[in-house]
Write an enzyme that holds these catalytic residues in place. Sequence first.
Site, PDB file in Angstrom:
ATOM      1  N   THR A 190      -1.994  -4.534   9.416  1.00 46.26           N
ATOM      2  CA  THR A 190      -2.940  -4.735  10.517  1.00 46.26           C
ATOM      3  C   THR A 190      -3.368  -6.208  10.486  1.00 46.26           C
ATOM      4  OG1 THR A 190      -4.596  -3.774   9.009  1.00 46.26           O
ATOM      5  CG2 THR A 190      -3.877  -2.407  10.835  1.00 46.26           C
ATOM      6  N   THR A 206      -6.135  -0.848   7.272  1.00 47.24           N
ATOM      7  CA  THR A 206      -7.508  -1.295   7.505  1.00 47.24           C
ATOM      8  C   THR A 206      -7.711  -1.585   8.990  1.00 47.24           C
ATOM      9  OG1 THR A 206      -7.448  -2.307   5.331  1.00 47.24           O
ATOM     10  CG2 THR A 206      -9.232  -2.992   6.792  1.00 47.24           C
ATOM     11  N   ARG A 225      14.518  -3.362   3.009  1.00 45.45           N
ATOM     12  CA  ARG A 225      13.535  -2.848   2.050  1.00 45.45           C
ATOM     13  C   ARG A 225      13.920  -1.431   1.594  1.00 45.45           C
ATOM     14  NH1 ARG A 225       9.496  -3.435  -1.631  1.00 45.45           N
ATOM     15  NH2 ARG A 225       7.610  -2.236  -1.239  1.00 45.45           N
ATOM     16  N   CYS A 284      -6.086  -9.437   3.623  1.00 45.97           N
ATOM     17  CA  CYS A 284      -7.208  -8.489   3.604  1.00 45.97           C
ATOM     18  C   CYS A 284      -8.542  -9.218   3.776  1.00 45.97           C
ATOM     19  CB  CYS A 284      -7.204  -7.697   2.304  1.00 45.97           C
ATOM     20  SG  CYS A 284      -5.834  -6.548   2.218  1.00 45.97           S
ATOM     21  N   ASP A 335      10.507   3.283   6.477  1.00 40.06           N
ATOM     22  CA  ASP A 335      10.177   1.905   6.841  1.00 40.06           C
ATOM     23  C   ASP A 335      11.198   1.420   7.868  1.00 40.06           C
ATOM     24  OD1 ASP A 335       8.334  -0.382   5.067  1.00 40.06           O
ATOM     25  OD2 ASP A 335       9.679  -1.092   6.657  1.00 40.06           O
ATOM     26  N   ARG A 340       1.750 -14.227   2.240  1.00 41.23           N
ATOM     27  CA  ARG A 340       1.171 -14.086   3.576  1.00 41.23           C
ATOM     28  C   ARG A 340      -0.247 -14.646   3.622  1.00 41.23           C
ATOM     29  NH1 ARG A 340       1.939  -7.904   4.514  1.00 41.23           N
ATOM     30  NH2 ARG A 340       1.395  -7.971   2.330  1.00 41.23           N
ATOM     31  N   VAL A 347       0.825  -1.211   0.000  1.00 43.53           N
ATOM     32  CA  VAL A 347       0.000   0.000   0.000  1.00 43.53           C
ATOM     33  C   VAL A 347       0.862   1.264   0.000  1.00 43.53           C
ATOM     34  CG1 VAL A 347      -1.608   1.333   1.452  1.00 43.53           C
ATOM     35  CG2 VAL A 347      -2.019  -1.083   1.019  1.00 43.53           C
TER      36      VAL A 347
HETATM   37  N1  LIG Z   1      -1.982  -5.240   0.324  1.00 39.99           N
HETATM   38  C1  LIG Z   1      -3.198  -4.910  -0.028  1.00 39.99           C
HETATM   39  O1  LIG Z   1      -3.704  -5.345  -1.034  1.00 39.99           O
HETATM   40  C2  LIG Z   1      -4.018  -3.960   0.773  1.00 39.99           C
HETATM   41  C3  LIG Z   1      -5.102  -3.339   0.160  1.00 39.99           C
HETATM   42  C4  LIG Z   1      -5.837  -2.428   0.896  1.00 39.99           C
HETATM   43  C5  LIG Z   1      -5.518  -2.189   2.222  1.00 39.99           C
HETATM   44  N2  LIG Z   1      -4.472  -2.846   2.801  1.00 39.99           N
HETATM   45  C6  LIG Z   1      -4.155  -2.528   4.193  1.00 39.99           C
HETATM   46  O2  LIG Z   1      -3.052  -1.637   4.187  1.00 39.99           O
HETATM   47  C7  LIG Z   1      -2.221  -1.874   5.314  1.00 39.99           C
HETATM   48  C8  LIG Z   1      -0.810  -2.177   4.859  1.00 39.99           C
HETATM   49  O3  LIG Z   1      -0.821  -3.363   4.113  1.00 39.99           O
HETATM   50  P1  LIG Z   1       0.368  -3.781   3.156  1.00 39.99           P
HETATM   51  O4  LIG Z   1      -0.128  -4.927   2.346  1.00 39.99           O
HETATM   52  O5  LIG Z   1       0.919  -2.607   2.451  1.00 39.99           O
HETATM   53  O6  LIG Z   1       1.431  -4.305   4.217  1.00 39.99           O
HETATM   54  P2  LIG Z   1       2.941  -4.735   3.928  1.00 39.99           P
HETATM   55  O7  LIG Z   1       3.257  -5.767   4.915  1.00 39.99           O
HETATM   56  O8  LIG Z   1       3.127  -4.999   2.467  1.00 39.99           O
HETATM   57  O9  LIG Z   1       3.780  -3.436   4.244  1.00 39.99           O
HETATM   58  C9  LIG Z   1       3.871  -2.861   5.441  1.00 39.99           C
HETATM   59  C10 LIG Z   1       5.213  -2.195   5.575  1.00 39.99           C
HETATM   60  O10 LIG Z   1       5.195  -1.515   6.821  1.00 39.99           O
HETATM   61  C11 LIG Z   1       6.445  -1.690   7.420  1.00 39.99           C
HETATM   62  N3  LIG Z   1       6.292  -1.473   8.857  1.00 39.99           N
HETATM   63  C12 LIG Z   1       5.774  -2.319   9.794  1.00 39.99           C
HETATM   64  N4  LIG Z   1       5.761  -1.732  10.987  1.00 39.99           N
HETATM   65  C13 LIG Z   1       6.282  -0.484  10.815  1.00 39.99           C
HETATM   66  C14 LIG Z   1       6.530   0.593  11.674  1.00 39.99           C
HETATM   67  N5  LIG Z   1       6.239   0.523  12.966  1.00 39.99           N
HETATM   68  N6  LIG Z   1       7.078   1.706  11.156  1.00 39.99           N
HETATM   69  C15 LIG Z   1       7.392   1.789   9.848  1.00 39.99           C
HETATM   70  N7  LIG Z   1       7.169   0.799   8.978  1.00 39.99           N
HETATM   71  C16 LIG Z   1       6.619  -0.333   9.460  1.00 39.99           C
HETATM   72  C17 LIG Z   1       6.889  -3.078   7.044  1.00 39.99           C
HETATM   73  O11 LIG Z   1       8.293  -3.223   7.150  1.00 39.99           O
HETATM   74  C18 LIG Z   1       6.388  -3.163   5.606  1.00 39.99           C
HETATM   75  O12 LIG Z   1       7.355  -2.755   4.669  1.00 39.99           O
HETATM   76  C19 LIG Z   1      -2.897  -3.008   6.081  1.00 39.99           C
HETATM   77  O13 LIG Z   1      -3.748  -2.472   7.038  1.00 39.99           O
HETATM   78  C20 LIG Z   1      -3.715  -3.709   5.018  1.00 39.99           C
HETATM   79  O14 LIG Z   1      -4.822  -4.377   5.565  1.00 39.99           O
HETATM   80  C21 LIG Z   1      -3.690  -3.706   2.100  1.00 39.99           C
END
Ligand SMILES: NC(=O)c1ccc[n+]([C@@H]2O[C@H](COP(=O)([O-])OP(=O)(O)OC[C@H]3O[C@@H](n4cnc5c(N)ncnc54)[C@H](O)[C@@H]3O)[C@@H](O)[C@H]2O)c1
Length: 420
Positions: free
Chosen positions: A81, A116, A35, A256, A30, A327, A12
């Site tokens: 989340t 989310t 990364r 999700c 990050d 995941r 995201v």
């Molecule tokens: N992936 C999807 O398709 C999607 C779509 C819509 C919404 N979401 C929501 O968006 C959010 C993020 O999802 P994602 O898929 O991008 O996750 P992800 O795991 O791909 O990425 C999250 C990133 O956050 C970093 N991170 C974790 N803790 C951190 C912190 N304390 N400080 C800084 N960086 C930190 C991780 O290292 C990672 O690079 C979630 O709530 C998910 O439900 C995801």
Amino acid sequence: MKKIAVIGLGYVGLPLAAAFGEKREIVGFDINSKRVLQLKDGVDVTQEVSREELSAASGLSFTDNLEGIRDCQIFIVTVPTPIDEFKTPDLTPLVKASETVGQVLKQGDIVIYESTVYPGATEEVCVPVLEKVSGLVFNKDFFAGYSPERINPGDKEHRVTSIIKVTSGSTPDIADEVDALYASVIIAGTHKASSIKVAEAAKVIENTQRDLNIALMNELSMIFSRLKIDTHEVLAAAGTKWNFLPFKPGLVGGHCIGVDPYYLTHKAQAIGYHPEIILSGRRVNDNMGPYAAAELVKAMIKSGHTVASSRVLVMGLTFKENCPDLRNTRVIDVIQELEDFGCSVDVTDCWADNAEAEHEYGISLVESPESGIYDALLLAVPHREYIVRSAQELRAYLKGNGVLFDLKGVLPLGEAELRL
Ligand SMILES: NC(=O)c1ccc[n+]([C@@H]2O[C@H](COP(=O)([O-])OP(=O)(O)OC[C@H]3O[C@@H](n4cnc5c(N)ncnc54)[C@H](O)[C@@H]3O)[C@@H](O)[C@H]2O)c1
């Protein structure tokens, strides 16, 4: 122009940061230093943003250092989340990210959450952390917003800027500012919700609705299997009605669809309402892996295979097609169940990272499976590299009487012995 920081550069955060980076200065932060290094080198292992797109985002820089975001005025939080082993929300990353932002928060700053959550989480969980760490007062010294993300990993058509974005803010003025911020990059436009809670609820029900619709298809598939009729044929016929929704049966994995409903049910239970429909959908979907394995074993027995000494090839381990994300893949449920039946299972996946598969699931991926040795082939995740092959080509992996299970029903009717 205010400087933005995006906290969490995953599926995201990175595409969003890149979209803003084409127009203005933005820092991607990050905690995963590896990364950050890869991104500085123009490499996105999630394959959501290309090297060309990263270099086109000339305003975007990356850091894993708090000092790198200290001069930002808008913080957009896009951290994971997940749920824990009891299927309750694990807000640890969100709390940690809020602690990080709290350390650099200043008068007038805005913190926008995209992760989310359940309705209320931003103001009840995140804002108190920001207040505590920063010593500032909410809606006086600093403000909040919530704008959920709707991207779909691997989908090159629905991208962050081409999907309408819901926005919200903690005061009417901040809601306007948050909305204008996103409107500056989201080509599809924005929808300003009346409150943060409404925006939070909207996101979580989008995925809950999808989960339930798939659960209905899965239940239908179990009924039709007993009736010896093909679910996909039934769906094709029913789909000719103008208002029949085009959902298909399948495994519901990822972080999700199979996770977000638990955020909503957790909050519902906390306020004394015990959700029935949402959780029954979850139960159906969570049981699809063992069900699929049992169907395959039945088909193998019928074809004369000795299950205990059989070899099964599973093609595809990621949680969905054309995406490297492993995941919460539910393919693992099918594999484990097949192993419980005594099958020896090989797994191949041209998108997944071998080290990650090994680390997460203890599975060592087979790069080039041998021809003619398998009793059954489960086409679990129809990556494009797999479906360009005909059923006949796929059958080359099988012994003469091997069973082909087209889990998602992507092959033409009649070409596989089994599909959901
Ligand atoms: N992936 C999807 O398709 C999607 C779509 C819509 C919404 N979401 C929501 O968006 C959010 C993020 O999802 P994602 O898929 O991008 O996750 P992800 O795991 O791909 O990425 C999250 C990133 O956050 C970093 N991170 C974790 N803790 C951190 C912190 N304390 N400080 C800084 N960086 C930190 C991780 O290292 C990672 O690079 C979630 O709530 C998910 O439900 C995801």
